[in-house]
Design a protein around this motif. Structure first.
Motif, short mmCIF file in Angstrom:
data_model
loop_
_atom_site.label_atom_id
_atom_site.label_comp_id
_atom_site.label_asym_id
_atom_site.label_seq_id
_atom_site.Cartn_x
_atom_site.Cartn_y
_atom_site.Cartn_z
N ALA A 1 0.84 -1.20 0.00
CA ALA A 1 0.00 0.00 0.00
C ALA A 1 0.87 1.25 0.00
N GLN A 2 1.90 1.25 0.82
CA GLN A 2 2.81 2.39 0.87
C GLN A 2 3.48 2.61 -0.49
N ALA A 3 3.90 1.54 -1.12
CA ALA A 3 4.62 1.65 -2.39
C ALA A 3 3.73 2.29 -3.46
N VAL A 4 2.50 1.84 -3.58
CA VAL A 4 1.60 2.38 -4.60
C VAL A 4 1.20 3.81 -4.27
N PHE A 5 0.78 4.05 -3.04
CA PHE A 5 0.30 5.38 -2.65
C PHE A 5 1.42 6.41 -2.74
N ALA A 6 2.59 6.09 -2.22
CA ALA A 6 3.68 7.06 -2.19
C ALA A 6 4.28 7.31 -3.57
N ALA A 7 4.19 6.34 -4.46
CA ALA A 7 4.75 6.51 -5.81
C ALA A 7 4.03 7.61 -6.59
N LEU A 8 2.74 7.75 -6.36
CA LEU A 8 1.95 8.74 -7.10
C LEU A 8 1.51 9.93 -6.25
N ALA A 9 1.62 9.83 -4.95
CA ALA A 9 1.14 10.90 -4.06
C ALA A 9 1.71 12.28 -4.39
N PRO A 10 3.01 12.42 -4.65
CA PRO A 10 3.52 13.76 -4.95
C PRO A 10 2.86 14.40 -6.17
N GLU A 11 2.42 13.58 -7.12
CA GLU A 11 1.76 14.12 -8.31
C GLU A 11 0.40 14.72 -8.01
N ILE A 12 -0.20 14.34 -6.90
CA ILE A 12 -1.52 14.88 -6.54
C ILE A 12 -1.45 15.77 -5.30
#
Length: 147
Positions: free
Chosen positions: A18-29
């Motif tokens: 969950a951390q890997a998926v969420f954090a990979a795109l979080a900065p873009e949003i």
């Protein structure tokens, strides 16, 4: 490095799915990686290693909710949009992997001692989970409005 590669790297460094998926795109949003890692920390292993919804899928759901979620109770349009996108994410992931449930994806229930031992013995977290992280990141990346 694209988001899928970033998610893969985060997972290989020891962050949960969950951390890997969420954090990979979080900065873009608009969410910092550190905040994303903290928020998603409890969702690995099918939500706290309960073997429920795969953390990679939950991480994607969090991204969808943050990007499109309703902050006003009677915002029915955004609520409906979120549910539609969540269904698309789940259906896309299930089409690739047959389920969105951690225990079904791994073939054992990691919420039980014997199931966790089997997952470790078979090295499932290294042999199966990276594909789930990559797939979920690819799918949600295509759903997000990445301005």
């Amino acid at each position: 490095m694209d988001a899928t590669e970033r998610a893969d790297e985060l997972f290989k460094r020891g962050y949960n799915c969950a951390q890997a998926v969420f954090a990979a795109l979080a900065p873009e949003i608009g969410i910092s990686e550190e905040v994303a890692l903290r928020i998603a920390a409890a969702f690995g292993g099918g939500m706290g290693r309960l073997g429920e919804v795969c953390g990679a899928v939950s991480g994607a759901f969090m991204l969808i909710g943050y990007q499109y979620g309703n902050a006003v109770a009677d915002d029915a349009a955004n609520k409906q949009r979120v549910y539609q996108l969540v269904r698309q994410q789940a259906e896309g992931f299930q089409a690739r992997h047959g389920s969105i449930l951690c225990r079904e994806l791994l073939g054992c229930n990691i919420s039980e001692e014997a199931g966790m031992a089997l997952a470790r013995q078979r090295d499932l977290f290294h042999t199966r989970c990276p594909a789930f992280v990559r797939a979920s990141t690819e799918l949600v990346g295509a759903l997000l409005d990445r301005r």
